[in-house]
Design a protein around this motif. Structure first.
Motif, PDB file in Angstrom:
ATOM      1  N   VAL A   1      -2.938  -8.581  -9.000  1.00  0.00           N
ATOM      2  CA  VAL A   1      -2.081  -9.768  -9.088  1.00  0.00           C
ATOM      3  C   VAL A   1      -1.919 -10.429  -7.724  1.00  0.00           C
ATOM      4  O   VAL A   1      -1.743 -11.651  -7.645  1.00  0.00           O
ATOM      5  N   LEU A   2      -2.009  -9.653  -6.640  1.00  0.00           N
ATOM      6  CA  LEU A   2      -1.906 -10.239  -5.309  1.00  0.00           C
ATOM      7  C   LEU A   2      -3.209 -10.929  -4.897  1.00  0.00           C
ATOM      8  O   LEU A   2      -3.184 -11.905  -4.139  1.00  0.00           O
ATOM      9  N   ILE A   3      -4.336 -10.449  -5.408  1.00  0.00           N
ATOM     10  CA  ILE A   3      -5.594 -11.157  -5.179  1.00  0.00           C
ATOM     11  C   ILE A   3      -5.532 -12.521  -5.866  1.00  0.00           C
ATOM     12  O   ILE A   3      -5.899 -13.548  -5.290  1.00  0.00           O
ATOM     13  N   VAL A   4      -5.033 -12.534  -7.097  1.00  0.00           N
ATOM     14  CA  VAL A   4      -4.878 -13.804  -7.836  1.00  0.00           C
ATOM     15  C   VAL A   4      -3.890 -14.707  -7.102  1.00  0.00           C
ATOM     16  O   VAL A   4      -4.118 -15.914  -6.966  1.00  0.00           O
ATOM     17  N   GLU A   5      -2.806 -14.152  -6.589  1.00  0.00           N
ATOM     18  CA  GLU A   5      -1.833 -14.934  -5.824  1.00  0.00           C
ATOM     19  C   GLU A   5      -2.484 -15.516  -4.569  1.00  0.00           C
ATOM     20  O   GLU A   5      -2.232 -16.676  -4.220  1.00  0.00           O
TER      21      GLU A   5
ATOM     22  N   MET B   1      -5.588  -2.872  -3.182  1.00  0.00           N
ATOM     23  CA  MET B   1      -4.807  -4.117  -3.238  1.00  0.00           C
ATOM     24  C   MET B   1      -4.570  -4.476  -4.702  1.00  0.00           C
ATOM     25  O   MET B   1      -5.523  -4.542  -5.484  1.00  0.00           O
ATOM     26  N   PRO B   2      -3.316  -4.699  -5.092  1.00  0.00           N
ATOM     27  CA  PRO B   2      -3.035  -5.063  -6.479  1.00  0.00           C
ATOM     28  C   PRO B   2      -3.750  -6.349  -6.895  1.00  0.00           C
ATOM     29  O   PRO B   2      -3.770  -7.341  -6.152  1.00  0.00           O
TER      30      PRO B   2
ATOM     31  N   GLN C   1     -12.843  -3.077  -6.244  1.00  0.00           N
ATOM     32  CA  GLN C   1     -11.580  -2.772  -5.592  1.00  0.00           C
ATOM     33  C   GLN C   1     -11.547  -3.380  -4.195  1.00  0.00           C
ATOM     34  O   GLN C   1     -12.565  -3.471  -3.519  1.00  0.00           O
ATOM     35  N   VAL C   2     -10.355  -3.797  -3.780  1.00  0.00           N
ATOM     36  CA  VAL C   2     -10.128  -4.319  -2.439  1.00  0.00           C
ATOM     37  C   VAL C   2      -9.233  -3.311  -1.730  1.00  0.00           C
ATOM     38  O   VAL C   2      -8.158  -2.968  -2.234  1.00  0.00           O
TER      39      VAL C   2
ATOM     40  N   PHE D   1       0.812  -1.216   0.000  1.00  0.00           N
ATOM     41  CA  PHE D   1       0.000   0.000   0.000  1.00  0.00           C
ATOM     42  C   PHE D   1       0.847   1.268   0.000  1.00  0.00           C
ATOM     43  O   PHE D   1       0.358   2.344  -0.327  1.00  0.00           O
ATOM     44  N   GLN D   2       2.137   1.171   0.349  1.00  0.00           N
ATOM     45  CA  GLN D   2       3.018   2.349   0.296  1.00  0.00           C
ATOM     46  C   GLN D   2       3.095   2.928  -1.107  1.00  0.00           C
ATOM     47  O   GLN D   2       3.206   4.131  -1.284  1.00  0.00           O
TER      48      GLN D   2
END
Length: 145
Positions: free
Chosen positions: A57-61, A54-55, A98-99, A44-45
């Motif tokens: 790609v990180l949700i998919v990860e 939250m990106p 969005q997350v 988030f920085q």
């Protein structure tokens, strides 16, 4: 249910890349788990200052980690800590919501097909019952060299 200590016995991921906080349910063909999204997450920085999201790609990860937990914990292997589940592909991923910090991401991963050590699964991530992300994941279970 699996708590974070039990999850860490199955997955090799560690902070800041362990993206599953608790497993709520595992059945032979499905896993339900959660990720508590906190402003303290390091991504988030920079994503994005003043408007943290939250990106994707990180949700998919996170969905892939759920698939890994399911695959390894239902594999019948004697030493699941020696197993890895590696991404082979993603298909049809769509982001619907969005997350943001304060959200709880509820993830449902349903196994579509297992053939040998290859697994194909449908992943869905929800926030407050609304679909945030969906797609198909393909992975392979392996023992690291």
């Amino acid at each position: 249910m699996l708590d974070i200590k039990e999850i860490m016995k199955i997955l090799p991921h560690r902070f800041p890349f362990l993206l599953v906080d608790r497993v709520l349910e595992i059945t032979p063909d499905k896993i339900r788990a959660v990720k508590n999204v906190s402003m303290n997450e390091p991504f988030f920085q920079g994503h994005f200052p003043g408007h943290p999201v939250m990106p994707g790609v990180l949700i998919v990860e996170a969905l892939a980690q759920c698939a890994g937990i399911h695959t390894i914990s239902t594999s019948g292997e004697d030493a699941p800590e020696n197993m890895l589940t590696l991404f082979m592909g993603v298909d049809g991923v769509k982001f619907r919501k969005q997350v943001v910090p304060g959200d709880q991401l509820e993830m449902v991963v349903t196994i579509i097909r297992k053939k040998g050590k290859i697994v194909k699964a449908k992943g869905e991530a929800f926030v407050d019952g609304q679909l945030a992300c969906e797609g198909e994941l393909t992975a392979m279970m392996t023992v690291p060299e």
